[in-house]
Scaffold this motif. Sequence first.
Motif, PDB file in Angstrom:
ATOM      1  N   GLU A  72      -4.453   6.191   9.662  1.00  0.00           N
ATOM      2  CA  GLU A  72      -4.469   7.240   8.679  1.00  0.00           C
ATOM      3  C   GLU A  72      -5.575   7.085   7.835  1.00  0.00           C
ATOM      4  N   THR A  73      -6.164   5.693   7.831  1.00  0.00           N
ATOM      5  CA  THR A  73      -7.420   5.329   6.898  1.00  0.00           C
ATOM      6  C   THR A  73      -8.482   5.407   8.036  1.00  0.00           C
ATOM      7  N   GLU A  74      -8.712   5.449   9.328  1.00  0.00           N
ATOM      8  CA  GLU A  74      -9.620   5.808  10.353  1.00  0.00           C
ATOM      9  C   GLU A  74      -9.797   7.163  10.167  1.00  0.00           C
ATOM     10  N   LEU A 264     -16.784   9.427  -4.507  1.00  0.00           N
ATOM     11  CA  LEU A 264     -15.492   8.730  -4.628  1.00  0.00           C
ATOM     12  C   LEU A 264     -14.195   8.763  -3.784  1.00  0.00           C
ATOM     13  N   ALA A 265     -13.995   7.951  -2.759  1.00  0.00           N
ATOM     14  CA  ALA A 265     -12.960   8.344  -1.952  1.00  0.00           C
ATOM     15  C   ALA A 265     -11.775   7.151  -2.145  1.00  0.00           C
ATOM     16  N   LEU A 266     -10.673   7.343  -2.704  1.00  0.00           N
ATOM     17  CA  LEU A 266      -9.715   6.402  -2.796  1.00  0.00           C
ATOM     18  C   LEU A 266      -8.247   6.758  -2.062  1.00  0.00           C
ATOM     19  N   GLU A 267      -7.888   5.757  -0.942  1.00  0.00           N
ATOM     20  CA  GLU A 267      -6.722   5.892  -0.302  1.00  0.00           C
ATOM     21  C   GLU A 267      -5.546   5.830  -1.305  1.00  0.00           C
ATOM     22  N   VAL A 268      -4.479   6.472  -1.038  1.00  0.00           N
ATOM     23  CA  VAL A 268      -3.437   6.226  -2.288  1.00  0.00           C
ATOM     24  C   VAL A 268      -2.097   6.301  -1.353  1.00  0.00           C
ATOM     25  N   GLY A 269      -0.981   5.835  -1.985  1.00  0.00           N
ATOM     26  CA  GLY A 269       0.237   5.685  -1.442  1.00  0.00           C
ATOM     27  C   GLY A 269       0.955   6.859  -1.540  1.00  0.00           C
ATOM     28  N   ASP A 270       2.155   6.843  -0.855  1.00  0.00           N
ATOM     29  CA  ASP A 270       3.035   8.186  -0.877  1.00  0.00           C
ATOM     30  C   ASP A 270       3.524   8.732  -2.174  1.00  0.00           C
ATOM     31  N   GLY A 271       3.169   9.749  -2.604  1.00  0.00           N
ATOM     32  CA  GLY A 271       3.589  10.469  -3.826  1.00  0.00           C
ATOM     33  C   GLY A 271       2.549  10.349  -5.006  1.00  0.00           C
ATOM     34  N   ARG A 287     -15.007  16.295 -11.640  1.00  0.00           N
ATOM     35  CA  ARG A 287     -14.466  17.780 -11.865  1.00  0.00           C
ATOM     36  C   ARG A 287     -13.915  18.333 -10.365  1.00  0.00           C
ATOM     37  N   ARG A 288     -14.792  17.929  -9.371  1.00  0.00           N
ATOM     38  CA  ARG A 288     -14.472  18.363  -8.038  1.00  0.00           C
ATOM     39  C   ARG A 288     -13.822  17.344  -7.242  1.00  0.00           C
ATOM     40  N   ILE A 289     -12.456  17.559  -7.217  1.00  0.00           N
ATOM     41  CA  ILE A 289     -11.492  16.749  -6.552  1.00  0.00           C
ATOM     42  C   ILE A 289     -10.606  17.338  -5.573  1.00  0.00           C
ATOM     43  N   ASP A 290     -10.669  16.736  -4.360  1.00  0.00           N
ATOM     44  CA  ASP A 290      -9.884  17.096  -3.272  1.00  0.00           C
ATOM     45  C   ASP A 290      -8.917  16.051  -2.983  1.00  0.00           C
ATOM     46  N   VAL A 291      -7.633  16.406  -2.288  1.00  0.00           N
ATOM     47  CA  VAL A 291      -6.815  15.719  -1.792  1.00  0.00           C
ATOM     48  C   VAL A 291      -6.487  16.174  -0.416  1.00  0.00           C
ATOM     49  N   TRP A 292      -6.979  15.129   0.585  1.00  0.00           N
ATOM     50  CA  TRP A 292      -6.969  15.134   2.131  1.00  0.00           C
ATOM     51  C   TRP A 292      -5.885  14.469   2.489  1.00  0.00           C
ATOM     52  N   ARG A 293      -5.189  15.368   3.554  1.00  0.00           N
ATOM     53  CA  ARG A 293      -3.846  15.058   4.161  1.00  0.00           C
ATOM     54  C   ARG A 293      -4.218  14.033   5.348  1.00  0.00           C
ATOM     55  N   GLU A 297       0.547  14.835   7.958  1.00  0.00           N
ATOM     56  CA  GLU A 297       0.433  15.828   6.663  1.00  0.00           C
ATOM     57  C   GLU A 297       1.087  14.969   5.418  1.00  0.00           C
ATOM     58  N   LYS A 298       0.850  13.729   5.225  1.00  0.00           N
ATOM     59  CA  LYS A 298       0.870  13.097   4.016  1.00  0.00           C
ATOM     60  C   LYS A 298      -0.302  13.222   3.396  1.00  0.00           C
TER      61      LYS A 298
END
Length: 306
Positions: A72-74, A264-271, A287-293, A297-298
């Motif tokens: 998932e990190t790769e 800026l890219a930060l990996e996060v834990g579940d939830g 202000r421009r913030i996206d969440v990548w799955r 699909e997490k």
Amino acid sequence: MMQSRAASSLLAQLSRAIGHESAQNELRWMRQTLDTPPAGICPTARSVEEMVSRRIRGEPLQYILVLIPRPETEDWALRLADLARDTLRSLTTNRPLSILDLCTGTGCIPLLLLRTLPAGSAHATGIDISEDAVSLAQENADLCGISVPADNIPHPNKRSRQSEENTFKSVLADLMHPDFVRKARLAPPYDVITSNPPYIPQVEYDRLPASVKGYEDVRALVGDPAGVALPTLPAADRDKGLTFYHRIAELVRDHDLLAAEGTLALEVGDGQAQDVAAILEGKAAMRRIDVWRDPWEKERVVVAHR
């Protein structure tokens, strides 16, 4: 004959540790990794003998076979590399991309970016609180054929990208220290800042299997470290593994770590993705913030732009 005896000896040693069938499979994977490393990644050992020795001592196989992030990190690091190429094309000055990786660990994220980006187009700095991690990240850079600046200090804004190699430097520093930026010898602003910080809440860490606790440094896992000076957390974010995200947001806000068009890219834990997005918006005015799955699909990484 000598090779056959050596192979039999290695199989016997490994079999005593993990069983005959598992030993046969793992030896095959070890040889395959050394003979034909997967594209874009680096073996973390130079011989099967070294791999077997480390495995017998209890090191997890995935750490021995390759220097590679979890799948998932790769996935998100490769997506980020595509964004970095776009940033390179948009630069108006002839300079390399500057990358900062916080809580770098083995260095796998910046090293993957450096291996993927064109030669001479990027310099990266990895920061960690662990002396072992800093040393390992530097060794991994060497294994990957990525050089260190001659004076051991990256100069992200002073190098031409025409003829030089991508370079990497790992630095020992405590992200939570009040004087972190100076002690880490940072040279902001950075075009790309990445981090896969500790984010496991203490209550979840307590439930982890002994094999994980026994091998992984607790500082690399628990997101709310005890006994250190911490950023101010709202009551709603306490004990949720979010401390490092608050600290990173504060550093970006107070020290202009991120370039005007930086990422800026930060990996996060579940939830945790929505909480982290709110932290970056509230504390760092992103202000421009996206969440990548991730491929499963997490919600896996929060990506923000100035």
